[in-house]
Design a protein around this motif. Structure first.
Motif, short mmCIF file in Angstrom:
data_model
loop_
_atom_site.label_atom_id
_atom_site.label_comp_id
_atom_site.label_asym_id
_atom_site.label_seq_id
_atom_site.Cartn_x
_atom_site.Cartn_y
_atom_site.Cartn_z
N GLY A 130 0.82 -1.30 0.29
CA GLY A 130 -0.18 -0.25 -0.26
C GLY A 130 0.75 1.16 -0.36
N LEU A 175 -5.96 6.82 -9.65
CA LEU A 175 -6.33 5.51 -9.35
C LEU A 175 -5.44 4.74 -8.22
N LEU A 176 -4.00 4.67 -8.50
CA LEU A 176 -2.63 4.65 -7.37
C LEU A 176 -2.96 4.88 -5.90
N THR A 179 -5.99 3.07 -4.61
CA THR A 179 -5.51 1.26 -4.40
C THR A 179 -4.51 1.58 -3.49
N GLY A 182 -6.43 1.73 -0.48
CA GLY A 182 -7.81 1.13 0.02
C GLY A 182 -6.49 -0.20 1.09
N LEU A 183 -5.35 -0.59 0.41
CA LEU A 183 -4.23 -1.46 0.68
C LEU A 183 -4.23 -1.49 1.97
#
Length: 204
Positions: A130, A175-176, A179, A182-183
């Motif tokens: 993450g 997006l990254l 992501t 989120g991780l």
């Protein structure tokens, strides 16, 4: 851990194959360019998206009522070695981010299949991935936008290398970043689940 291993498929297999294929392609590309003298050769080109203007519509055959804009695309026929290096390194951070991300994801899935999904080790590996995506995407974009702005400044007399020029090249990796966040969130959830699992096993 066989059930955990089954739950991670087909993702684990796909990531493993993708990582091996990507590393093989990178290795072949480096060897090919080294053998054939591809380093420091060829054109250096850059598009200036910040500048555009209308052009003769008759050259592009648009539909009636449609206007056509031109965006300058600069190419240096005989660029210097320093310009070549800046151009080469302007795409390197994204490649490192991709390969590193795939490697960390592969390690995460392999470790989860071996140790279990709801374990502190899996949560730790997820946290590392993450942060790699969250911080790495911002750093990679920062480096690339600066290098692209520097290359463009060498190719045209209109642009100069400044804070404004690299901000024009900046493209936020939404997006990254999402992501990565989120991780980190799922890592916290997985860590809490691992702690609850240990408590239950202690009670039993």
């Amino acid at each position: 851990m066989s059930e955990d291993r089954k739950m991670l498929e087909p993702m684990a297999t796909v990531v493993s194959i993708a990582l091996r294929v990507l590393l093989a392609l990178v290795t072949l590309g480096v060897v090919f360019r080294t053998v054939h003298g591809g380093w420091g050769g060829g054109l250096v080109c850059m598009t200036d998206d910040s500048m555009s203007g209308s052009t003769g519509a008759e050259r592009f055959f648009p539909e009636k009522g449609v206007s056509v804009d031109t965006i300058p695309h600069y190419c240096a026929d005989s660029p210097s070695m320093s310009l070549h290096l800046m151009d080469e390194f302007s795409t390197l951070p994204s490649a490192v981010l991709l390969i590193g991300g795939l490697f960390l994801l592969h390690q995460l899935l392999k470790g989860a299949a071996r140790d279990g999904i709801y374990t502190t080790r899996t949560a730790s590996r997820m946290r590392v991935l993450g942060w790699w995506l969250l911080a790495g995407s911002v750093v990679a974009e920062l480096i690339e936008s600066n290098l692209k702005a520097a290359v463009l400044a060498e190719l045209t007399t209109v642009e100069t290398f400044s804070a404004a020029s690299w901000l024009e090249m900046w493209s936020t990796p939404y997006l990254l970043i999402l992501t990565g966040l989120g991780l980190l969130t799922f890592a916290r959830i997985t860590s809490a689940g691992a702690a609850m699992r240990e408590d239950l096993e202690g009670v039993v």
